[in-house]
Design a protein around this motif. Sequence first.
Motif, PDB file in Angstrom:
ATOM      1  N   ILE A 295       0.879  -1.168   0.000  1.00 18.41           N
ATOM      2  CA  ILE A 295       0.000   0.000   0.000  1.00 18.41           C
ATOM      3  C   ILE A 295       0.917   1.219   0.000  1.00 18.41           C
ATOM      4  CG2 ILE A 295      -1.864   1.226   1.173  1.00 18.41           C
ATOM      5  CD1 ILE A 295      -2.450  -1.416   2.677  1.00 18.41           C
ATOM      6  N   ALA A 296       0.966   1.913  -1.120  1.00 21.52           N
ATOM      7  CA  ALA A 296       1.828   3.092  -1.253  1.00 21.52           C
ATOM      8  C   ALA A 296       0.999   4.338  -0.962  1.00 21.52           C
ATOM      9  CB  ALA A 296       2.425   3.162  -2.647  1.00 21.52           C
ATOM     10  N   LEU A 297       1.573   5.246  -0.165  1.00 24.95           N
ATOM     11  CA  LEU A 297       0.823   6.417   0.288  1.00 24.95           C
ATOM     12  C   LEU A 297       1.644   7.688   0.141  1.00 24.95           C
ATOM     13  CD1 LEU A 297      -0.063   4.205   3.133  1.00 24.95           C
ATOM     14  CD2 LEU A 297      -1.956   5.492   2.163  1.00 24.95           C
ATOM     15  N   GLY A 298       0.954   8.768  -0.139  1.00 21.16           N
ATOM     16  CA  GLY A 298       1.602  10.073  -0.246  1.00 21.16           C
ATOM     17  C   GLY A 298       0.867  11.112   0.566  1.00 21.16           C
ATOM     18  N   MET A 299       1.621  11.912   1.309  1.00 16.50           N
ATOM     19  CA  MET A 299       1.050  12.977   2.138  1.00 16.50           C
ATOM     20  C   MET A 299       1.602  14.315   1.645  1.00 16.50           C
ATOM     21  SD  MET A 299       1.003  13.138   6.309  1.00 16.50           S
ATOM     22  CE  MET A 299      -0.155  11.758   6.436  1.00 16.50           C
ATOM     23  N   SER A 300       0.726  15.239   1.334  1.00 17.90           N
ATOM     24  CA  SER A 300       1.135  16.498   0.705  1.00 17.90           C
ATOM     25  C   SER A 300       1.801  17.465   1.683  1.00 17.90           C
ATOM     26  CB  SER A 300      -0.076  17.172   0.074  1.00 17.90           C
ATOM     27  OG  SER A 300       0.275  18.448  -0.451  1.00 17.90           O
ATOM     28  N   TYR A 301       2.851  18.129   1.201  1.00 15.26           N
ATOM     29  CA  TYR A 301       3.436  19.245   1.940  1.00 15.26           C
ATOM     30  C   TYR A 301       3.581  20.451   1.014  1.00 15.26           C
ATOM     31  CZ  TYR A 301       8.033  17.963  -0.128  1.00 15.26           C
ATOM     32  OH  TYR A 301       9.076  17.675  -0.998  1.00 15.26           O
ATOM     33  N   ALA A 302       2.642  20.581   0.076  1.00 19.37           N
ATOM     34  CA  ALA A 302       2.685  21.658  -0.907  1.00 19.37           C
ATOM     35  C   ALA A 302       2.812  23.020  -0.222  1.00 19.37           C
ATOM     36  CB  ALA A 302       1.437  21.627  -1.772  1.00 19.37           C
ATOM     37  N   PRO A 303       3.796  23.831  -0.635  1.00 19.95           N
ATOM     38  CA  PRO A 303       4.037  25.113   0.035  1.00 19.95           C
ATOM     39  C   PRO A 303       3.091  26.211  -0.432  1.00 19.95           C
ATOM     40  CG  PRO A 303       5.611  24.811  -1.735  1.00 19.95           C
ATOM     41  CD  PRO A 303       4.798  23.544  -1.675  1.00 19.95           C
ATOM     42  N   ALA A 304       2.862  27.163   0.454  1.00 15.28           N
ATOM     43  CA  ALA A 304       2.041  28.326   0.098  1.00 15.28           C
ATOM     44  C   ALA A 304       2.885  29.417  -0.546  1.00 15.28           C
ATOM     45  CB  ALA A 304       1.345  28.870   1.344  1.00 15.28           C
ATOM     46  N   HIS A 305       4.201  29.356  -0.331  1.00 17.91           N
ATOM     47  CA  HIS A 305       5.087  30.391  -0.864  1.00 17.91           C
ATOM     48  C   HIS A 305       5.990  29.805  -1.947  1.00 17.91           C
ATOM     49  CE1 HIS A 305       7.334  28.303   2.307  1.00 17.91           C
ATOM     50  NE2 HIS A 305       8.425  28.624   1.648  1.00 17.91           N
ATOM     51  N   ASP A 306       6.615  30.667  -2.703  1.00 18.34           N
ATOM     52  CA  ASP A 306       7.523  30.255  -3.776  1.00 18.34           C
ATOM     53  C   ASP A 306       8.848  29.792  -3.169  1.00 18.34           C
ATOM     54  OD1 ASP A 306       9.111  29.906  -5.983  1.00 18.34           O
ATOM     55  OD2 ASP A 306       9.084  32.000  -6.623  1.00 18.34           O
ATOM     56  N   PRO A 307       9.220  28.524  -3.341  1.00 15.97           N
ATOM     57  CA  PRO A 307      10.469  28.038  -2.754  1.00 15.97           C
ATOM     58  C   PRO A 307      11.717  28.715  -3.309  1.00 15.97           C
ATOM     59  CG  PRO A 307       9.030  26.222  -3.395  1.00 15.97           C
ATOM     60  CD  PRO A 307       8.464  27.453  -4.005  1.00 15.97           C
ATOM     61  N   LEU A 308      11.591  29.376  -4.463  1.00 21.69           N
ATOM     62  CA  LEU A 308      12.743  30.020  -5.083  1.00 21.69           C
ATOM     63  C   LEU A 308      12.839  31.508  -4.746  1.00 21.69           C
ATOM     64  CD1 LEU A 308      12.528  28.401  -8.644  1.00 21.69           C
ATOM     65  CD2 LEU A 308      13.731  27.566  -6.616  1.00 21.69           C
ATOM     66  N   ALA A 309      11.918  32.015  -3.930  1.00 19.87           N
ATOM     67  CA  ALA A 309      11.841  33.458  -3.676  1.00 19.87           C
ATOM     68  C   ALA A 309      13.085  34.012  -3.001  1.00 19.87           C
ATOM     69  CB  ALA A 309      10.611  33.769  -2.831  1.00 19.87           C
ATOM     70  N   LEU A 310      13.766  33.205  -2.199  1.00 16.45           N
ATOM     71  CA  LEU A 310      14.930  33.703  -1.454  1.00 16.45           C
ATOM     72  C   LEU A 310      16.224  33.669  -2.255  1.00 16.45           C
ATOM     73  CD1 LEU A 310      14.401  32.204   2.120  1.00 16.45           C
ATOM     74  CD2 LEU A 310      13.959  34.531   1.338  1.00 16.45           C
ATOM     75  N   GLU A 311      16.139  33.270  -3.491  1.00 15.29           N
ATOM     76  CA  GLU A 311      17.350  33.203  -4.313  1.00 15.29           C
ATOM     77  C   GLU A 311      18.043  34.555  -4.403  1.00 15.29           C
ATOM     78  OE1 GLU A 311      18.707  31.233  -8.595  1.00 15.29           O
ATOM     79  OE2 GLU A 311      16.613  31.742  -8.237  1.00 15.29           O
ATOM     80  N   ALA A 312      17.249  35.612  -4.388  1.00 15.93           N
ATOM     81  CA  ALA A 312      17.794  36.970  -4.510  1.00 15.93           C
ATOM     82  C   ALA A 312      18.009  37.632  -3.159  1.00 15.93           C
ATOM     83  CB  ALA A 312      16.867  37.823  -5.371  1.00 15.93           C
ATOM     84  N   ALA A 313      18.020  36.849  -2.072  1.00 14.70           N
ATOM     85  CA  ALA A 313      18.223  37.406  -0.727  1.00 14.70           C
ATOM     86  C   ALA A 313      19.409  36.713  -0.080  1.00 14.70           C
ATOM     87  CB  ALA A 313      16.969  37.237   0.114  1.00 14.70           C
TER      88      ALA A 313
END
Length: 361
Positions: free
Chosen positions: A85-103
């Motif tokens: 029985i294969a299962l997946g639990m979501s951790y989809a983010p509300a923010h852009d994971p790449l946003a801090l690239e410029a910080a």
Amino acid sequence: MVNAPARSDLPPASADDLGARIAGQARALGFAACGFASAAEDPVRAARLETWLGEGHHGSMEWMEARADQRRSPQDLWPQARSVIALGMSYAPAHDPLALEAAPDRARISVYAQGKDYHDVVKKRLKALARWLVAEVPGAQVKVFVDTAPVMEKPLGEAAGIGWQGKHTNLVSPDHGSWLFLGAIYTTLELSPAEVHRDQCGSCRACLDACPTNAFPAPYRLDARRCISYLTIEHKGPVAEEFRAALGNRIYGCDDCLAVCPWNKFASEAQAMREFLPRAELVAPRLAELLALDDAGFRSLFSGSPIKRIGRDRFVRNCLYAAGNSGDSALAGQVAALTGDPDPVVADAAEWALARLSSCP
């Protein structure tokens, strides 16, 4: 393992009905995806594992090779298993994971590590589902796994119809994207296997092109030795100089290949478990504050977090590489103090970072 007396196999109609009930209970427990696969060995899957290990792409993860025979198939780990029985639990983010690239004065922590430790959260729900199944089907036997045993969760998830392994080798769900924590329940029950998903990556190569260290020698192949997630989490010694600049301000993991996947437009933060909501202090932490952590401070800050597993020294090593890449000369004093750190790997990272900052205007 949850045990009960042995029982005969379920007839096909009962197996289909039970599968639907398992999937419903899984959803009630917070799993976004659920599917079923045979526990028998898949020769293609086993051959891919052997090739990957033979090419040394697992790097220093000796545990991958040490129990390779048990990774080949669920039945090699547990001969009594008949289904997965294969299962997946979501951790989809509300923010852009790449946003801090410029910080550059901020540190980038992979989305999956900004909330509670997924090992604890997912295993708790897996055990609840396992207990329900044993109560529902007297005689069933089950074992639960989440990322700490010789289990190939991604290929099994593909075989169970949750999604397909994309060109970045991660599982891609057409309904939930790539932001899924995976777990598995092995059982002695014969469940009807799902239809395998068709690969829908097509001609897209966004994930391959986004990789800062060129960790994909070809589509669907990952050389972990070049992967930032491996380098910042699994790798214990100094990071090779050829990769240090490419780390940027990533101090724990890397989301780049997932963040650019077009299929993630179907992933919604509303699907994510509350336990995986990010802690405010881990969304955009300041490098200056992280560099000041001693062992006690590190343990306190990351209590209940998967980050705690790598320890203070490896974590500060990563922060020093980020400091060296920041171009922020205000960090030079803290970095210089760490050149005398008792850990030689930390001291080496500090010397490298100080040399970089010394050349900044």
